[in-house]
Motif scaffolding. Structure first.
Motif, PDB file in Angstrom:
ATOM      1  N   UNK A   1      43.696  38.416  30.350  1.00  0.00           N
ATOM      2  CA  UNK A   1      44.439  39.020  31.461  1.00  0.00           C
ATOM      3  C   UNK A   1      45.895  39.202  31.024  1.00  0.00           C
ATOM      4  N   UNK A   2      46.246  40.400  30.507  1.00  0.00           N
ATOM      5  CA  UNK A   2      47.594  40.599  29.978  1.00  0.00           C
ATOM      6  C   UNK A   2      48.652  40.656  31.081  1.00  0.00           C
ATOM      7  N   UNK A   3      49.884  40.383  30.691  1.00  0.00           N
ATOM      8  CA  UNK A   3      51.007  40.423  31.621  1.00  0.00           C
ATOM      9  C   UNK A   3      51.691  39.070  31.678  1.00  0.00           C
ATOM     10  N   UNK A   4      53.031  39.089  31.691  1.00  0.00           N
ATOM     11  CA  UNK A   4      53.777  37.828  31.765  1.00  0.00           C
ATOM     12  C   UNK A   4      53.353  37.042  32.988  1.00  0.00           C
ATOM     13  N   UNK A   5      53.064  35.775  32.788  1.00  0.00           N
ATOM     14  CA  UNK A   5      52.511  34.949  33.854  1.00  0.00           C
ATOM     15  C   UNK A   5      53.513  34.732  34.993  1.00  0.00           C
ATOM     16  N   UNK A   6      52.980  34.645  36.192  1.00  0.00           N
ATOM     17  CA  UNK A   6      53.766  34.379  37.395  1.00  0.00           C
ATOM     18  C   UNK A   6      53.968  32.866  37.492  1.00  0.00           C
ATOM     19  N   UNK A   7      54.898  32.353  36.702  1.00  0.00           N
ATOM     20  CA  UNK A   7      55.056  30.906  36.547  1.00  0.00           C
ATOM     21  C   UNK A   7      55.277  30.216  37.885  1.00  0.00           C
ATOM     22  N   UNK A   8      56.170  30.747  38.688  1.00  0.00           N
ATOM     23  CA  UNK A   8      56.512  30.138  39.976  1.00  0.00           C
ATOM     24  C   UNK A   8      55.270  29.882  40.821  1.00  0.00           C
ATOM     25  N   UNK A   9      54.437  30.896  40.982  1.00  0.00           N
ATOM     26  CA  UNK A   9      53.290  30.763  41.871  1.00  0.00           C
ATOM     27  C   UNK A   9      52.118  30.043  41.191  1.00  0.00           C
ATOM     28  N   UNK A  10      52.028  30.144  39.893  1.00  0.00           N
ATOM     29  CA  UNK A  10      51.015  29.350  39.182  1.00  0.00           C
ATOM     30  C   UNK A  10      51.282  27.864  39.381  1.00  0.00           C
ATOM     31  N   UNK A  11      52.542  27.481  39.287  1.00  0.00           N
ATOM     32  CA  UNK A  11      52.915  26.085  39.555  1.00  0.00           C
ATOM     33  C   UNK A  11      52.512  25.700  40.969  1.00  0.00           C
ATOM     34  N   UNK A  12      52.758  26.607  41.939  1.00  0.00           N
ATOM     35  CA  UNK A  12      52.383  26.334  43.322  1.00  0.00           C
ATOM     36  C   UNK A  12      50.894  26.173  43.502  1.00  0.00           C
ATOM     37  N   UNK A  13      50.116  27.030  42.853  1.00  0.00           N
ATOM     38  CA  UNK A  13      48.657  26.924  42.962  1.00  0.00           C
ATOM     39  C   UNK A  13      48.174  25.618  42.350  1.00  0.00           C
ATOM     40  N   UNK A  14      48.724  25.240  41.211  1.00  0.00           N
ATOM     41  CA  UNK A  14      48.311  23.985  40.586  1.00  0.00           C
ATOM     42  C   UNK A  14      48.553  22.797  41.496  1.00  0.00           C
ATOM     43  N   UNK A  15      49.738  22.733  42.098  1.00  0.00           N
ATOM     44  CA  UNK A  15      50.046  21.624  42.987  1.00  0.00           C
ATOM     45  C   UNK A  15      49.149  21.650  44.221  1.00  0.00           C
ATOM     46  N   UNK A  16      48.892  22.839  44.761  1.00  0.00           N
ATOM     47  CA  UNK A  16      48.028  22.947  45.932  1.00  0.00           C
ATOM     48  C   UNK A  16      46.623  22.447  45.622  1.00  0.00           C
ATOM     49  N   UNK A  17      46.128  22.736  44.419  1.00  0.00           N
ATOM     50  CA  UNK A  17      44.797  22.265  44.036  1.00  0.00           C
ATOM     51  C   UNK A  17      44.782  20.749  43.853  1.00  0.00           C
ATOM     52  N   UNK A  18      45.856  20.212  43.314  1.00  0.00           N
ATOM     53  CA  UNK A  18      45.949  18.760  43.176  1.00  0.00           C
ATOM     54  C   UNK A  18      45.897  18.088  44.541  1.00  0.00           C
ATOM     55  N   UNK A  19      46.625  18.624  45.517  1.00  0.00           N
ATOM     56  CA  UNK A  19      46.625  18.070  46.877  1.00  0.00           C
ATOM     57  C   UNK A  19      45.256  18.228  47.518  1.00  0.00           C
ATOM     58  N   UNK A  20      44.639  19.409  47.330  1.00  0.00           N
ATOM     59  CA  UNK A  20      43.321  19.652  47.916  1.00  0.00           C
ATOM     60  C   UNK A  20      42.300  18.645  47.409  1.00  0.00           C
ATOM     61  N   UNK A  21      42.349  18.340  46.121  1.00  0.00           N
ATOM     62  CA  UNK A  21      41.415  17.356  45.562  1.00  0.00           C
ATOM     63  C   UNK A  21      41.733  15.957  46.073  1.00  0.00           C
ATOM     64  N   UNK A  22      43.004  15.616  46.117  1.00  0.00           N
ATOM     65  CA  UNK A  22      43.433  14.287  46.547  1.00  0.00           C
ATOM     66  C   UNK A  22      43.060  13.996  47.999  1.00  0.00           C
ATOM     67  N   UNK A  23      43.222  14.981  48.873  1.00  0.00           N
ATOM     68  CA  UNK A  23      43.068  14.756  50.317  1.00  0.00           C
ATOM     69  C   UNK A  23      41.795  15.356  50.881  1.00  0.00           C
ATOM     70  N   UNK A  24      40.853  15.752  50.019  1.00  0.00           N
ATOM     71  CA  UNK A  24      39.701  16.516  50.492  1.00  0.00           C
ATOM     72  C   UNK A  24      38.908  15.780  51.568  1.00  0.00           C
ATOM     73  N   UNK A  25      38.564  14.530  51.336  1.00  0.00           N
ATOM     74  CA  UNK A  25      37.741  13.797  52.298  1.00  0.00           C
ATOM     75  C   UNK A  25      38.437  13.675  53.647  1.00  0.00           C
ATOM     76  N   UNK A  26      39.720  13.323  53.601  1.00  0.00           N
ATOM     77  CA  UNK A  26      40.482  13.176  54.842  1.00  0.00           C
ATOM     78  C   UNK A  26      40.601  14.511  55.574  1.00  0.00           C
TER      79      UNK A  26
END
Length: 752
Positions: A247-272
């Motif tokens: 997938x060519x094109x300079x990466x959207x670093x800002x939002x990639x960081x946001x997605x990564x953190x959101x996935x970490x939270x989703x995994x951490x708090x999934x059961x709750x």
């Protein structure tokens, strides 16, 4: 039941309660905090070799690991995209192209999101064969149907993990097993399921999986695609070798960081979170069920195999958009159907589930989230219940409904459409009228055969009466101005016939169970003031109780039989003049959506309330060949009627047509009423557009007007004099916009 976690609440003190988390989620505070440094100091290009680039590259790879952890896959199997739509396009088109040598058959389901369904539809135009599997009444795909449909030429099966409307969770691992037995790839759109239920690619056994950041409390404009190791898909774009050269094109670093953190939270708090989602959703359903009863409320989707946050319910006999308008000030949710004058547009998902129309038309999707509180649920139950009871007063033993006086009432929020844009589609009207007998009374000077603005009936050699009726739903929020605009619109038909109005009768539809009677008083007052300006009186009328406000006039006028103006008497060589600008339908749609400044709204309001009297007096003085007023069918629609009735072909100069400021930009932003798009679709077969005329201008030429200007066909020798008379009388927008070029069959040529 616990309230939402600290920092996740949506402030609802002055805003509606948000129950539309399946549409989008707010950015979680932890996500925003994680992103912040990459908005300012960590701005490097991840492809750069210096420390700035290295910092950005490390952040991307950390985010990739977090996404992979949530999905239980390897980090190198995660590719970042711009969102769920791109991920689906990448997966489906990429798999189809890369595996075309193996076959050309793709299988999908009848309940897919457009980001999948439209892609499959496009692939059909490229020579692929697409099979669409049905679903049962719960929205579930039957694996046996896949077994029957799959062939040795099948290269891809794409079935969503969980439905965005009803929440039904599909048996993806079973479907994947069938696909793999036949050598096909398995893709699933998991945009709605990630973060709400466990989504593990090893358990699902999929080859490709799409996710969207804004569904998991990350920003909009970021997503990811899981590509199983060894899976071959073609690139959509070509350029440098970013994202493992996929997938060519300079990466959207800002939002990639946001997605990564959101996935970490989703995994951490999934059961709750799952527990919280289920409790709030079920409490909402139970509250509505207890208040309304099973005979008035129906849940859609599987009762158990369903996303824990999603509640899709139908209210029998209620229009979904009307209900949303009723509760919109206090509860934000989504509709599953749109009701128009001639039909009910049921969502493809409900249609595939064969939900009966009387239920489907009243379908609302409520989706709870981390920020949903017990107080929100209790209030939402009260608001929705009260609204349904007001809309179904005959269904409940509630006595006389008394609507409280409370501040201002925004009338456009009490209707699903706006003004003349609510007319029946031209295609539908033609179908209704086709085959009906045409009256043969010799005293009828103008009847239904020419689609003219009003009827004309000769009384004697000196006098003919002109009759018209016009009414519509609110085009503006203010009741007084709604009445004034409705009256001006109704009177316009009389002026277009070259006649003088004599008196009028009111036509009223009013939701007395939704609005106080003081609102109706203001509507009538506005109409009376406008009628007085026109020199006539409103001397009676008729009212009905309705689900939404409607108002208009039946106007009677008088004209000499020899001076009747028709829309069917334009002559070759005539010049075409328009007296008001276009764009009113687009502007009023933007007003309803709170997208324009106050000054723009006021300009449109005053223009619609302006009588066409001065323009009519000018043309009657000069003498013209034909006239019509521009309303719901737009300039092109009414010009088509004039050209066809006159048996001429016409030429329109799009650059000369006056247009309201802001309308062009709004049209470019797709703020366009459905009536306008219907108009354009109807006239396209009869219009030849110059290639230099942009699509935005084509939309404007078809825009559904309310109380628009007069379209006048006049001999060229008189055109200059008429233009002077119009400008002298203050008709400042009047412009020459085209000409009648020859006898013909009603064709329109539009030049840039």
């Amino acid at each position: 039941m616990r309230d939402s976690p600290a920092g996740c609440e949506i402030v609802t003190e002055n805003n509606p309660i948000y129950l539309d988390y399946n549409a989008t989620t707010p950015i979680a505070p932890e996500v925003a905090d994680e992103m912040s440094p990459y908005l300012y100091e960590h701005f490097g290009n991840p492809s750069s070799s210096h420390s700035y680039g290295a910092r950005a590259k490390k952040a991307i790879e950390q985010a990739r690991k977090r996404v992979a952890s949530l999905l239980n896959c390897s980090a190198h199997e995660v590719i970042f995209t711009s969102g769920g739509t791109e991920s689906n396009n990448f997966a489906i088109k990429g798999a189809a192209v890369a595996n075309r040598s193996k076959g050309n058959h793709i299988i999908t389901s009848a309940v897919e999101h457009p980001a999948v369904a439209e892609v499959c539809g496009w692939l059909e135009t490229q020579g692929f064969r697409v099979s669409v599997l049905p679903v049962d009444s719960y929205g579930l795909v039957n694996p046996d149907d896949l077994q029957d449909a799959i062939t040795r030429n099948t290269i891809l099966v794409t079935i969503m993990h969980a439905n965005n409307e009803v929440g039904t969770i599909e048996p993806i691992n079973t479907l994947a097993e069938i696909a793999h037995e036949h050598g096909a790839l398995m893709h699933t759109d998991a945009a709605q399921s990630v973060g709400k239920i466990p989504v593990r690619v090893d358990e699902l056994d999929v080859d490709l999986l799409s996710l969207a950041g804004h569904k998991v409390y990350a920003p909009k404009g970021i997503g990811a695609l899981y590509i199983k190791t060894g899976t071959s898909i073609a690139k959509l774009m070509h350029g440098a070798d970013h994202e493992a050269n996929r997938r060519p094109g300079t990466e959207n670093v800002l939002e990639i960081v946001g997605l990564g953190k959101a996935c970490e939270i989703a995994e951490r708090d999934l059961d709750e979170n799952m527990k919280h989602f289920r409790m709030t959703r079920d409490r909402l359903y139970q509250g509505l069920l207890e208040s309304l009863g099973e005979d008035r409320l129906k849940m859609n989707g599987h009762p158990e195999r369903r996303l824990p946050n999603t509640l899709n319910v139908s209210f029998r006999g209620v229009e979904a958009n009307t209900l949303l308008s009723e509760i919109g000030g206090e509860v934000a949710a989504s509709a599953g159907a749109a009701c128009h004058a001639e039909e009910v547009d049921v969502s493809p998902v409900l249609e595939a589930m064969q939900v009966p129309v009387e239920w489907a038309m009243g379908t609302i999707r409520f989706s709870v989230g981390r920020g949903t509180t017990s107080r929100d649920i209790a209030r939402a139950v009260d608001v929705v219940t009260d609204a349904v009871r007001r809309l179904q007063p005959d269904q409940f033993d509630v006595g006389t409904v008394v609507v409280e006086e409370k501040g201002e009432h925004r009338l456009t929020q009490y209707t699903h459409g706006l003004g003349c844009a609510c007319k029946l589609r031209p295609q539908a009207l033609e179908e209704v009228l086709r085959g009906l007998p045409i009256p043969d009374d010799p005293a009828i000077l103008v009847g239904v055969e020419t689609a003219d603005d009003a009827a004309v009936y000769r009384l004697d050699k000196e006098h003919a009466i002109v009759g018209t009726v016009d009414f519509f739903t609110p085009i503006v929020d203010d009741p007084y101005w709604f009445g004034a605009i409705s009256a001006a619109n109704s009177l316009s038909d009389i002026y277009a016939m070259g006649a003088k109005p004599l008196f009028a009768l009111s036509v009223v539809g009013f939701p007395s169970n939704r609005l106080p009677l003081s609102v109706l008083h203001d509507i009538l007052r506005g109409a009376q003031d406008k009628a007085q300006e026109a020199g006539i009186s409103i001397i009676g009328g008729h009212t009905v109780d309705d689900t939404e406000p409607k108002y208009g006039l039946a106007v009677t006028g008088i004209v000499h039989p020899d001076k009747v103006l028709k829309n069917s008497t334009a002559m070759p060589g005539d010049v075409l003049i328009l007296t008001k600008p276009l764009g009113l339908g687009i502007i009023t749609t933007a007003i309803k959506r709170d997208l324009v400044e106050k000054s723009v709204a006021e300009e449109a309001r005053e223009l619609m309330a302006e009588l066409n009297r001065d323009a009519a007096e000018a043309m009657n003085k000069i003498g013209v060949n034909a006239c019509t007023d521009i309303t719901g069918f737009g300039l092109l629609g009414h010009l088509r009627e004039m050209a066809l009735g006159s048996q001429v072909d016409v030429e329109l100069n799009s650059g000369s047509v006056p247009v309201l400021r802001e309308a062009r930009a709004l049209a470019g932003a797709n703020v366009v009423p459905g009536g306008t798009l219907d108009n354009l679709a109807y006239v396209r077969p009869y219009v030849s557009f110059d290639v230099a005329v942009p699509e935005v201008d084509r939309i404007l030429l078809a825009d559904a007007q309310t109380s628009g200007g007069l379209l006048i066909s006049i001999p060229e020798s008189r055109a200059e004099n008429l233009m002077k008379q119009l400008h002298d009388r203050g008709v400042k927008w009047a412009a020459v916009i085209g000409r009648v070029i020859s006898e013909g069959q009603g064709r329109i040529v539009v030049k840039a």
